[in-house]
Design a protein around this motif. Structure first.
Motif, PDB file in Angstrom:
ATOM      1  N   GLN A  95      10.238   1.231 -11.733  1.00 47.78           N
ATOM      2  CA  GLN A  95       8.843   1.486 -12.103  1.00 47.78           C
ATOM      3  C   GLN A  95       8.193   2.477 -11.139  1.00 47.78           C
ATOM      4  OE1 GLN A  95       7.189  -0.699 -14.420  1.00 47.78           O
ATOM      5  NE2 GLN A  95       8.877  -2.085 -14.769  1.00 47.78           N
ATOM      6  N   GLY A  96       8.927   2.818 -10.033  1.00 48.68           N
ATOM      7  CA  GLY A  96       8.283   3.592  -8.976  1.00 48.68           C
ATOM      8  C   GLY A  96       8.220   5.068  -9.248  1.00 48.68           C
ATOM      9  N   ARG A  98       3.704  -0.708  -8.242  1.00 49.32           N
ATOM     10  CA  ARG A  98       2.767  -1.822  -8.043  1.00 49.32           C
ATOM     11  C   ARG A  98       2.614  -2.641  -9.325  1.00 49.32           C
ATOM     12  NH1 ARG A  98      -1.759  -2.842  -4.627  1.00 49.32           N
ATOM     13  NH2 ARG A  98      -1.464  -1.903  -2.605  1.00 49.32           N
ATOM     14  N   ALA A  99       2.722  -1.947 -10.453  1.00 47.95           N
ATOM     15  CA  ALA A  99       2.562  -2.641 -11.736  1.00 47.95           C
ATOM     16  C   ALA A  99       3.684  -3.656 -11.965  1.00 47.95           C
ATOM     17  CB  ALA A  99       2.530  -1.619 -12.876  1.00 47.95           C
ATOM     18  N   ASP A 111      -1.203  -8.094   1.628  1.00 49.27           N
ATOM     19  CA  ASP A 111      -0.791  -6.854   0.978  1.00 49.27           C
ATOM     20  C   ASP A 111       0.696  -6.541   1.192  1.00 49.27           C
ATOM     21  OD1 ASP A 111      -1.791  -5.080  -0.862  1.00 49.27           O
ATOM     22  OD2 ASP A 111      -1.981  -3.454   0.599  1.00 49.27           O
ATOM     23  N   GLY A 113       3.875   3.359  -5.162  1.00 54.26           N
ATOM     24  CA  GLY A 113       3.172   4.123  -6.193  1.00 54.26           C
ATOM     25  C   GLY A 113       2.525   3.151  -7.166  1.00 54.26           C
ATOM     26  N   THR A 114       1.567   3.637  -7.971  1.00 58.48           N
ATOM     27  CA  THR A 114       0.833   2.719  -8.857  1.00 58.48           C
ATOM     28  C   THR A 114       1.756   2.073  -9.880  1.00 58.48           C
ATOM     29  OG1 THR A 114       0.192   4.735  -9.978  1.00 58.48           O
ATOM     30  CG2 THR A 114      -1.531   3.595  -8.749  1.00 58.48           C
ATOM     31  N   THR A 115       2.795   2.786 -10.335  1.00 55.58           N
ATOM     32  CA  THR A 115       3.667   2.186 -11.351  1.00 55.58           C
ATOM     33  C   THR A 115       4.550   1.106 -10.739  1.00 55.58           C
ATOM     34  OG1 THR A 115       4.965   4.196 -11.097  1.00 55.58           O
ATOM     35  CG2 THR A 115       3.736   3.964 -13.136  1.00 55.58           C
ATOM     36  N   ASP A 175       0.828  -1.219   0.000  1.00 62.25           N
ATOM     37  CA  ASP A 175       0.000   0.000   0.000  1.00 62.25           C
ATOM     38  C   ASP A 175       0.857   1.260   0.000  1.00 62.25           C
ATOM     39  OD1 ASP A 175       0.972   0.036   2.545  1.00 62.25           O
ATOM     40  OD2 ASP A 175      -0.967  -0.044   3.562  1.00 62.25           O
TER      41      ASP A 175
END
Ligand SMILES: C[S@@+](CC[C@H](N)C(=O)[O-])C[C@H]1O[C@@H](n2cnc3c(N)ncnc32)[C@H](O)[C@@H]1O
Ligand code: SF4
Length: 390
Positions: free
Chosen positions: A389-390, A350-351, A367, A346-348, A343
């Motif tokens: 990716q972050g 996480r990708a 999680d 960042g979303t990237t 959690d």
């Protein structure tokens, strides 16, 4: 008061530890680039005899900078070889930490020690003076490996040092090992792991030998006098150690650290890995408080001169911005068995997680991203994937 000190007094209730660096060794091991000095290397302006008093001056400065600091939860004396100093000096420094900040009721107080730098008396003084944990630098059980590492102790003396520590009342006892020394066979490494387990420590650290630039060992490697093992062999040694440690009831809780149970983990190192607050006392020591990081002047003479003149020994520092803190969190938490909190990514970043999981390098549970054993062997690559990716 400088800018760092201005923010320090708000350290509030976060976990707080003290590191005390003791920069002395009887012999410098060729592979080691820690800030440490033999009697010949020390030069003028600092002595072992005056070191405890100098360190105490910095503790007093720290106390003035951090008037609201919570009681200290962990104290770690590292080096160098702390046990090169008389035990009374180490205890005196610890007492000053107690008088300045207070110690938590269940405080963990560790000292590193070389097996040939302790006696039954020195260990009893440490234990009676408040030390709760000892970490012996054993490295290997095999004489030719110890010789390549320039270690001074006779492996036959290690069980005796451990027995003395137990007799002095040290229940928390750790052993440091190194693998991947040139000339170390798999049989040598197995012998070192098995002998470490036979000492029945509640904690073991095992680090791959790093060739540090500027060391005598690095020069030997460059000249081809010693040959470093290839990565596959080093990985096989990690796997062997992990299998034997876990078979003996020591489970990994950080990539290079195994403990009998949660209570046996090194809480001071956990504090580092969780980016909590600590003040590092001593020449070259690093501190991290409230998002500020700073480090002291490196040489013991410069350190002593600053403190006796009533000045701060701080050499330089930086404020850790949010982006740097995020990268550091990924680097540190990924190495822990408790895993990386997804959690916080960042979303990237996480990708990147499904790819890491699909390659069998990590699992996701609650999680959190937790490395598998193959992932532990490729931890740097996993961190790179997440950070890029972050
Ligand atoms: C700096 S020493 C201090 C404690 C003590 N003097 C000793 O040697 O055990 C702490 C640990 O760092 C390890 N260390 C130092 N240089 C290293 C390197 N280049 N690669 C791997 N481990 C290293 C040592 O072997 C030791 O286990
Ligand atoms: S490994 Fe330990 S004993 Fe060897 S030089 Fe470094 S600090 Fe000193």
């Amino acid at each position: 008061m400088n800018s760092t000190e201005g923010s320090l007094s708000q350290s509030g209730e976060r976990a707080f530890g003290i590191y005390v660096h003791v920069p002395f060794c009887s012999v410098r091991c060729g592979y080691c680039d820690f800030n440490t000095y033999t009697a010949d290397e020390l030069g003028e302006g600092a002595t072992r005899a005056s070191y405890a008093d100098t360190a105490i001056l910095e503790i007093e400065q720290a106390g003035r900078s951090l008037p609201d600091a919570p009681p200290v939860q962990t104290v770690f004396f590292g080096g160098g070889t702390p046990t090169q100093l008389p035990s009374d000096d180490l205890v005196r420094v610890l007492h000053r930490v107690r008088r300045t900040f207070g110690l938590a009721e269940d405080v963990e107080v560790t000292t590193e020690a070389n097996p040939d730098s302790v006696t039954p008396e020195s260990l009893a003084t440490l234990r009676e003076g408040g030390f709760t944990r000892i970490s012996f630098g054993v490295q290997s059980a095999v004489p030719h490996v110890l010789a390549t590492l320039d270690r001074t102790h006779d492996p036959a003396g290690v069980p005796q040092a451990v027995r003395w520590a137990r007799e002095a009342g040290f229940e928390q006892l750790s052993v440091d090992l190194i693998y991947g020394t040139p000339g170390e066979s798999m049989t040598d490494w197995r012998a070192s792991v098995e002998q470490a387990i036979a000492l029945e420590p509640d904690h073991i650290s095992a680090y791959a030998l790093i060739v540090e630039d500027g060391t005598a060992f690095a020069r030997k490697v460059r000249r081809g006098e010693v040959l470093m093992p290839d990565d596959d062999e080093t990985a096989d040694k990690y796997v062997l150690a992990d299998e034997l440690f876990s078979g003996a009831g020591l489970d990994w809780y950080e990539l290079s650290n195994w403990a009998r149970d949660e209570a046996a983990q090194c809480r001071h190192n956990v504090l580092y890995w969780r980016s909590a607050d600590w003040w590092g006392i001593g020449p070259g020591a690093h501190s991290h408080v409230n998002g500020e990081r700073w480090w002291n002047v490196k040489h013991p003479a410069a350190y002593a001169q600053r403190l006796t003149a009533g000045e701060s020994p701080r050499h330089d520092g930086e404020t850790i911005d949010a982006a740097t803190a995020r990268v550091e969190q990924i680097m540190l938490e990924t190495r822990l068995r408790s895993g990386l909190r997804l959690d916080s990514l960042g979303t990237t970043a996480r990708a990147a997680v499904p790819g890491v999981v699909a390659r069998g390098l990590a699992d996701v549970a609650d999680d959190r991203l937790v490395l598998t054993r193959s992932g532990r062997l490729l931890a740097d690559a996993v961190v790179r994937d997440l950070v890029e990716q972050g």
